[in-house]
Each structure stands twice: as structure tokens, then as C-alpha cells.
Design a protein around this motif. Structure first.
Motif, mmCIF file in Angstrom:
data_model
loop_
_atom_site.group_PDB
_atom_site.id
_atom_site.type_symbol
_atom_site.label_atom_id
_atom_site.label_comp_id
_atom_site.label_asym_id
_atom_site.label_seq_id
_atom_site.Cartn_x
_atom_site.Cartn_y
_atom_site.Cartn_z
ATOM 1 N N GLU A 31 6.475 2.069 9.659
ATOM 2 C CA GLU A 31 5.165 2.390 9.090
ATOM 3 C C GLU A 31 4.235 1.175 9.128
ATOM 4 O OE1 GLU A 31 3.817 5.103 7.791
ATOM 5 O OE2 GLU A 31 5.486 6.516 7.868
ATOM 6 N N SER A 32 4.799 -0.019 8.960
ATOM 7 C CA SER A 32 3.980 -1.227 8.894
ATOM 8 C C SER A 32 3.670 -1.820 10.257
ATOM 9 C CB SER A 32 4.683 -2.283 8.037
ATOM 10 O OG SER A 32 4.853 -1.836 6.716
ATOM 11 N N PRO A 66 -4.395 -1.667 1.556
ATOM 12 C CA PRO A 66 -4.874 -0.336 1.942
ATOM 13 C C PRO A 66 -6.012 -0.441 2.958
ATOM 14 C CG PRO A 66 -4.703 -0.533 -0.441
ATOM 15 C CD PRO A 66 -4.534 -1.904 0.103
ATOM 16 N N LYS A 117 0.845 -1.199 0.000
ATOM 17 C CA LYS A 117 0.000 0.000 0.000
ATOM 18 C C LYS A 117 0.875 1.241 0.000
ATOM 19 C CE LYS A 117 -0.450 -0.151 5.066
ATOM 20 N NZ LYS A 117 -1.361 -0.270 6.206
ATOM 21 N N TRP A 118 0.325 2.325 -0.526
ATOM 22 C CA TRP A 118 1.032 3.603 -0.609
ATOM 23 C C TRP A 118 0.681 4.448 0.609
ATOM 24 C CZ3 TRP A 118 4.928 5.422 -3.291
ATOM 25 C CH2 TRP A 118 5.146 6.796 -3.380
ATOM 26 N N ASN A 119 1.731 4.862 1.356
ATOM 27 C CA ASN A 119 1.471 5.634 2.578
ATOM 28 C C ASN A 119 1.609 7.142 2.373
ATOM 29 O OD1 ASN A 119 4.199 6.066 2.380
ATOM 30 N ND2 ASN A 119 4.715 5.268 4.387
#
Length: 881
Positions: free
Chosen positions: A341-342, A139, A128-130
Motif C-alpha cells: 500500500e505504501s 494523507p 495515514k488510514w487507507n
């Protein structure tokens, strides 16, 4: 078994025929004699069977434990059975497979949303794009169809083709079809997707298998109430499990597919309720190891390796791509950021090292090879210069000009200390913008300074070494700082001399330009290292913590050296150097350093733009440039000659470079004790010398003063003298002294003789000097009889072809007419080739800098700077234009 169920340690020792020492039982090991005490036993409640064993004899610990159990009458140890994997059918985690395709789902505005990665083993996973980079996972928002912007842009009258897979969609899109699909496989159509097909004419393509037919029917039931029409397309003749891509292999234009869609009737819902469909079962995944998470995060990066098998990752950051070695801080920080982030946590160092090892292996064995560059690169007849800014932009230069681009086709890497170049602008001039900032007195000096800059902007060498000398306060360091800031700015632009070859090549690995301050007294080994670095060389060393692996460094780099004393005093470095002696600056003319830097920063974009324009001109004219005579750095001379048409009159550079070579030769000979004494000897012995090295050493000792003989550098042995002569033979040959070595009947002889410099076989027309350097001041000379307008420049007088083995020096002479030249006794024609003679042009007092030049059947002596004026005057006398 717990330790409390065991006998005491004394009972254990008694049972096994041993003794107790320090709370341990020392007993005979299995199969050993009764006197043996090689097995130690210690009670431990945390051990699986209540005790621990250690064999000093190296016996198998399992055998030792079984031996103790039998002696103590304990039951046989049975290990616990491992639980089977929770995964269906007990299957193990599939082996790694390289990614072969990446499909990006974009939102309506084109913003990245989801990335589906397809591996060679037909496995799929998602990222997914953060907002700044791809991270592992799905997402958080609703599902969107693949190629959504194209779907929304299509008119309502256009057919929308829904396929089972992104590959099928891309195949149809290339043919002009409006096509889309959903993520996560055939059985995972979501109601979130329905709204995008309201009032659309939909064609749903079945894959030729049971899952494909079920999927098509489910989508048809979901869209029939809101779509303008729905058709379920079953393509005839497909193989088992065949899909749209298989069909297009035999229908590359898609014409037959259009006909199949037209003849298929509109789908209508059946009165029979549909069978209950099962979604793909997804077992809850066990918690992933940190190393596995890091490896999955790195799947969003493009891996590759360079020619030395160093692994790299290329990944997106804030809309641009960056390249970092896998073991670099830049790549590690990118991975750690993605991990946080994950998972909202930090990876352990062990997990990071394990993941980096796997990624390095993938980059080396499963990824392509690309050349990686520092600051300057070449590709397809173009030059690319890394601006080193936050957006990783570059300057592209070709025959048509230059421009700043966002995504260069070459791979740059960054190292610590690199600073950004300014964005160049047009309208600049090296004469108007750069020269006023430098302590430059002569035209030739400025020409050669700009020539070094043009060479440094080239992606491949050889590169000249710029040697700046002068007294304190002559702005040597300031010039070096300015020149480096125009090509390869660095937070530490000038550095102290390195202590080892390893330090030199490490610096060359991380920088395009090497600049060293206070380089006076250059050691011989460092002079040789700079020679290899300028024209191509390498260095190898053993890799740390290994016995046989080697680390190789190979580079060509532009070099700047500055110091008070002469720097290029060895012939091999002088051959590769541009030597400049800076004039002193008076207190009245000295400027504040802060003011100079402010002026430079203001004009730096204009200066860089002017240099880039010259480089573009060089790329255009280089194939047509032919040098009449090739100096030692012939590639450098040819390149600058190709560029100079955008800066000054053609021939200006060669004239300046020729004079600089001659000055460098004189500097080498002045700094060599053997050369100085040999020149005195040849003045006294016009016929030269033939004999052994021992005989020559005696002859030179007879000429040398006592001080010279006691000096540290004076050879004390014939072999040392022979080695010194081989090194200085090329510069001696350029001043008319030939040194030859021969061997006959085990006897090595040295022959030293004056050289008669031959005429060149051609009559080149010297280029005009009237437009010299965009109206720069012309070099002061000794001949008022010849005006600047009458002056012309000639070719290089060095005559060296680069290998230093020529026995003669060829000097350009356009005067082939041997008669009627009006010469007389006043022309200064001298028969002696080795003494100090009066210059035939300026007729000043001999200063030892005169050199022999062939003129007709005679030999005359001229200063290097007088030669072109003498030739011009003789050409005017004969009416030659």
C-alpha cells in the motif's frame, strides 16, 4: 589503479620471488622465507588497486596488499573519502525510541484520517488510514484539525482553544473545553484549517518560547478576518518552553485558565507588517531501506509478548483488532500488504527477516506481557470464548448470563484449521436438541457427555478424558465430531494417534480440544502423555539450529478418544477418564450422516446457548459448592456440580460419575493379567499374603494358568511384579484388596489383605431423583421393588482423594442406626470380603461385580448400581426421609 597499469603476472611473480601457476602468482608472504609460497596474487581490473591477494597462511589481506605494492613500486593505496550525510549538521539517524502516545485525527463523520505517533524521545511521525488499516506516510488530502467531530459539535458561542500539541488538547478536553491543534509542529499551520473557525470565538495559547509566540501570531493573523473574535493567551508564570499541560498541573480544574482567557483583550492586527516567517526546513529524505519501511509500518501495531517471550502484534483490520505472533503468516501478510500500500512494491525476504527480528526484540524488551489464549479464556470472574469469526468477536459469560461482544479484554490467537462457532441463541435445551442426535441409551451416559462439554468450556483444567468405545457402526466418531464442534470446531476434527510427545503438545498449542480416532491399543507412553495433558504437564525439546536453547510446551486440554477396544486400561488414565461404551445401532434405526449433520447445524446455536446458560449458572454457584467426598478429578466434579442446577436435579451428576468411576476400575482390573490372577488368589486365600515380591510371584504362578504365564504382559521378574502392583494398587483397593509395601532390615515386603470398608461419619440426605434429567428415561436397574420415585442418589463411592494412596475406601452410608433395622439372614450379609458373593439387593447370580459395603456392624455385598436402592429401602423401613 587499473589492471592494465600492472606488470604481467610473470613479472609480478619474478618481482616477488615466486612462480606462476594456473594464471596466479604464488609468492612468499610478508615476513615469510624465500621458499614460502603462501601468498597468491591474481590480476583483476574490478579490484580497487588492480589485483587481488589471498594468504593461505591467514595473513592480514591489507598487509599483504601493501607488501605487493611496495615490491612492485606502486603508490600507496588511499581509500576514497565517504560523503558526509546530507542531513543537517551531519547528524545520524536518531536511535529508535518506543511509542508512548498515538493521536488519531478523525474526519467530520468520525472516520480515521491521520495518526500522529509520539515516541519517548519526543519524536513524531505520521501514518495515514487507507480505509482498512494504518500505513506509513501523510494523507493525500487537506489538513484537518485535531478532534474535528467535537469542534463541529460545539455551539458557536463556545470558546475554541487552539494549543500547540495534541497532549495539551486532550488535557483541556478532559475538563470539558473545546480544544484543537494542527499536525506537523508549531510552524506548519495551513490555510486548509481556517474554514473550521469561521464565526468562532478563538483563544490561541502560546508556548513560552520564541517559536510558540510566532505560531500564535501567525494563526491570529490567519483567523482574525473570519473568526468572531481572536485572543492570544499568554499564561503568566510558565517556565521556559512551558505549555498548557504545565499550567494545568497547578490548575487541575482549569478555573484560572478561564479567568486568564476572560481578562485577555481581543487581538488586533498590527499596522507594522509582520516579519517574514520561515517554515521548518525539511530536507529531502533519502530513500528508506525496505526493512525501515516495514518497521515504520509496524509502529501502528501494539506490540506485546507472552510469558514464553514470544512476540505478538495487535493491529486494526477492517474495524476490529487481531492478534498474531510476529513470526506467524498472519502478521507477515499484514506487513506485506501495508508495504505494498505504501510503496506499490514487495519487500525482499532479507528485509522482512531483519524487520521481524527488530520487532521481536521490541516486543520482548519494550512491550508489556499479556497471556495469550486459544479459544477459551478467563478474566475477572468471567469466561470468554473466541467465536473465531472474521470480526474476531467473542462470547462473554458471567454470573448474569452471556452475550456476544466485539472487543474482548483478553488476547486470543488463531491457528490454522480453526473454524468459527455459531452465534449462540437462547431457548435451547440439551435434552431436546442434543440428546436425539446422539446414540445414547442411558441417562447417566448423557449426563456425563454433557458434563464433559461443560468442563471443556472452562478456561482451566483439569479436564476429563472422554473415552468412547463400542463396536463398528455405533456412531463413536459422529459423537466425537458433534462434541468438538460445540466447543472447538476444526477443519480436521478427528486425527490419527500422534507418533511422539512432540506431536501431542504441538497440537495442544494450536487447539483447545484434542480428538483422536481409532485409539484402540493405546501405547503406555501415549497414555501417560494424555494424563499429563488432562491434568497439567509439559514437554521440552531443543530449539532448532541451537545447541542450548529449549522450547517449552505446557498445556491442559480436553481430550476425546474413540476406539473399538477398551482405551483407558491403565489406572492413571482411567482415574482421569469418562468411559462410555456405545450401543450398537440397528440398520432400521440408522440415519444418513448428511441428515444428522443438517439437523445438528440447525440446532447447534440452541445447544451452545443452553450450555452457556449452564456455565453462567456454574459461575454464580461455584463458590457455594462443597463436595462431601472428592473424587480423583475433584475440580471437574465441583464445576459440573455447580453447573447442573440449570440442567437437571442436583446430585444427578455425582451419581452418574460415581458409577462411571466404578466401571472404569473394573475395566482396568479386567485388562490387567496380574490383577485378574491376584483376585483369584485372594478368593482362594482369604487371609491374604505377606512376603517378598519373589514369594508373591511364586504364589501367583501357582494360581495362573500356563497360558497366562506365557502371555507377553505377565511379569517374569519380582521387580517387574512390584512395579505392576504399585500401578494397580489404587483400583484394587477400591474393590476391597489392599496392597501395602514395607521395608525392614533391607528386606522389602508386600502385604495383601482384604479391606474392611468403613462407614462415613456423617448422615447426608440423598438428593431427589424425581426430576432426573428434565424427564429423561431413568436407568434400568435390577430391583423392581424400588420405584423411580423412591430412588435417590448417593455420593461418590470411590473414596479416592486423588493420590491413590488411601489404605481404605470410604462408602457413603446414611444408616448410622445399628439396631432395629429389621435385618435378618435374608439380607445377604456375608463375612468374606474377597470372594464372589450374592448381591444383597437384587440377589442375582454372582458376576464378580459385587463390592463390600459396611452396614452397621456387618459387611454386605452390593452391585454399584444396587447400592442406592438398598439404602433407600432400609431408610424407608426405619422411617427416615
Amino acid at each position: 589503479m587499473a589492471a592494465c597499469h600492472l606488470p604481467s603476472i610473470d613479472k609480478i611473480a619474478e618481482a616477488l620471488g615466486g612462480d606462476v601457476t594456473n594464471g596466479e602468482a604464488l609468492v612468499p608472504g610478508p615476513g615469510h622465507s624465500a621458499e614460502d609460497r603462501s601468498l597468491a596474487i591474481k590480476c583483476d581490473g574490478a579490484a580497487p588497486d588492480g589485483f587481488m591477494v589471498h594468504s593461505f597462511a591467514g595473513d592480514d589481506p591489507i598487509v599483504c596488499r601493501d607488501h605487493v605494492r611496495r615490491k612492485l613500486g606502486l603508490p600507496e593505496f588511499k581509500p576514497k573519502e565517504k560523503k558526509k550525510s546530507d542531513k543537517r549538521n551531519g547528524e545520524r539517524k536518531p536511535a529508535w525510541s518506543p511509542i508512548i502516545d498515538r493521536y488519531v485525527y478523525r474526519q467530520a463523520a468520525g472516520t480515521p484520517y491521520l495518526q500522529v505517533c509520539r515516541t519517548a524521545a519526543k519524536g513524531f511521525f505520521q501514518n495515514k488510514w487507507n480505509g482498512q488499516m494504518w500505513v506509513t506516510g501523510k494523507p493525500d488530502g487537506p489538513k484537518i484539525p485535531y478532534r474535528l467531530p467535537e469542534l463541529l459539535a460545539a455551539p458557536l458561542t463556545a470558546r475554541v482553544h487552539i494549543c500547540e500539541g495534541e497532549k495539551d488538547v486532550d488535557g483541556l478536553a478532559k475538563l470539558g473545553f473545546t480544544a484543537t491543534t494542527n499536525s506537523e509542529g508549531a510552524a506548519n499551520w495551513s490555510d486548509d484549517l481556517n474554514r473550521y473557525f469561521r464565526d468562532r470565538h478563538v483563544c490561541i495559547h502560546e508556548d513560552n518560547d520564541e517559536d510558540g509566540r510566532k505560531r500564535a501570531q501567525r494563526i491570529a493573523r490567519a483567523l482574525e478576518p473570519i473568526a468572531a473574535s481572536v485572543r492570544v493567551i499568554r499564561l503568566p508564570g510558565l517556565k521556559e518552553h512551558g505549555d498548557v499541560s504545565d499550567w494545568l498541573a497547578s490548575d487541575p480544574s482549569g478555573a484560572r485558565l478561564v479567568k486568564e482567557c476572560e481578562r485577555t483583550p481581543v487581538w488586533e492586527p498590527s499596522t507594522t507588517p509582520p516579519p517574514e516567517e520561515e517554515k521548518e526546513e525539511t530536507d529531502p529524505e533519502p530513500k528508506k531501506k525496505q526493512a525501515d519501511v516495514l518497521i515504520e509500518l509496524a509502529s501502528t501495531a501494539e506490540l506485546f509478548h507472552d510469558r514464553d517471550d514470544v512476540g505478538y502484534g495487535r493491529f486494526d483490520v477492517n474495524g476490529h483488532k487481531e492478534n498474531w505472533p510476529i513470526r506467524s503468516k498472519g502478521f507477515k501478510r499484514w506487513l506485506v500488504r501495508g508495504f505494498y500500500e505504501s510503496t506499490q512494491g514487495a519487500p525482499s525476504s532479507e528485509a522482512m527477516q531483519a524487520a521481524l527480528g527488530v520487532l521481536e526484540a521490541r516486543a520482548q524488551f519494550d512491550a508489556p506481557e499479556h497471556e495469550v489464549h486459544v479459544r477459551v479464556a478467563g478474566h475477572d470472574d468471567s469466561i470468554y470464548i473466541d467465536l473465531a469469526d472474521r470480526d474476531w468477536r467473542a462470547i462473554e459469560i458471567d454470573e448474569d448470563g452471556w452475550r456476544v461482544i466485539d472487543d474482548p479484554p483478553v488476547y486470543f490467537r488463531r491457528s490454522s484449521g480453526m473454524k468459527p462457532l455459531p452465534e449462540p441463541v437462547t431457548g435451547g435445551s440439551v435434552n431436546d436438541d442434543l440428546r436425539p442426535l446422539l446414540n445414547v441409551k442411558m441417562d447417566n451416559e448423557f449426563v456425563l457427555t454433557v458434563a464433559w462439554l461443560l468442563a471443556a468450556l472452562r478456561p482451566s483444567g483439569p479436564y476429563p478424558v472422554l473415552a468412547l468405545t463400542g463396536e463398528q457402526g455405533s456412531a463413536k466418531s459422529m459423537r466425537a465430531n458433534f462434541l468438538r464442534a460445540l466447543v472447538d470446531p476444526n477443519s480436521v476434527p478427528l486425527r490419527a494417534l500422534p507418533r511422539s510427545e512432540h506431536d501431542v503438545f504441538i497440537a495442544a498449542h494450536n487447539s483447545h480440544v484434542l480428538a483422536y480416532d481409532n485409539a484402540s491399543g493405546l501405547p503406555d507412553w501415549l497414555s501417560d502423555t494424555f494424563c499429563r495433558l488432562a491434568t497439567g504437564g509439559g514437554f521440552s525439546t531443543r530449539e532448532l539450529y541451537t545447541d542450548q536453547d529449549e522450547v517449552l510446551f505446557g498445556s491442559k486440554r480436553p481430550i476425546i478418544l474413540n476406539g473399538i477396544d477398551d482405551i483407558a486400561t491403565r489406572p492413571d488414565l482411567a482415574d482421569r477418564a469418562i468411559v462410555q461404551t456405545l450401543a450398537a445401532i440397528s440398520d432400521e434405526k440408522r440415519e444418513l450422516e448428511t441428515e444428522l449433520w443438517a439437523k445438528f447445524e440447525q440446532k447447534r446455536p440452541r445447544i451452545l446457548g443452553a450450555l452457556l446458560t449452564a456455565v453462567s449458572h456454574g459461575l454464580k454457584t461455584l463458590p457455594d459448592v462443597k463436595l462431601d467426598r472428592k473424587p480423583r478429578m475433584a475440580d471437574f466434579a465441583q464445576w459440573v456440580t455447580a453447573c447442573e442446577g440449570a440442567l437437571w436435579a442436583k446430585g444427578t451428576f455425582i451419581a452418574a460419575y460415581t458409577g462411571n468411576i466404578e466401571e472404569a476400575v473394573e475395566t482396568v482390573l479386567e485388562n490387567d493379567q496380574v490383577a485378574a490372577v491376584l483376585r483369584t488368589y485372594m478368593d482362594m486365600t482369604p487371609d491374604g499374603f505377606t512376603g517378598t515380591a519373589a514369594d508373591l510371584l511364586k504364589a501367583l504362578n501357582a494360581v495362573a494358568s500356563e497360558t497366562q504365564q506365557k502371555a507377553k504382559g505377565w511379569p517374569k521378574a519380582p521387580a517387574v511384579l512390584g512395579s505392576r502392583l504399585r500401578r494397580i494398587a489404587p483400583p484394587l483397593r477400591k474393590i476391597g484388596i489392599d496392597v501395602a509395601f514395607d521395608r525392614e532390615n533391607r528386606r522389602r515386603t508386600i502385604t495383601i489383605a482384604p479391606v474392611r470398608i468403613r462407614e462415613t461419619p456423617s448422615q447426608p440426605s440423598p438428593p431427589s431423583f424425581s426430576n432426573s434429567l428434565n424427564d429423561l428415561e431413568r436407568t434400568a436397574c435390577r430391583h423392581p421393588a424400588v420405584t423411580d420415585e423412591e430412588a435417590t442418589v448417593t455420593g461418590d463411592g470411590s473414596g479416592s482423594d486423588g493420590d491413590g494412596d488411601d489404605r481404605t475406601t470410604v462408602t457413603s452410608n446414611p444408616l448410622k442406626n445399628k439396631g432395629g433395622d429389621g435385618s435378618d439372614a435374608g439380607d445377604g450379609i456375608f463375612p468374606n470380603l474377597t470372594g464372589r458373593h450374592v448381591c444383597a439387593q437384587c440377589r442375582g447370580d454372582p458376576d464378580g461385580k459385587e463390592r463390600p459395603v459396611a452396614y452397621g456392624d456387618e459387611t454386605i455385598w452390593l452391585h454399584a448400581e444396587c447400592e442406592r436402592f438398598f439404602i433407600q429401602a432400609k431408610m424407608q423401613e426405619q422411617g427416615i426421609s
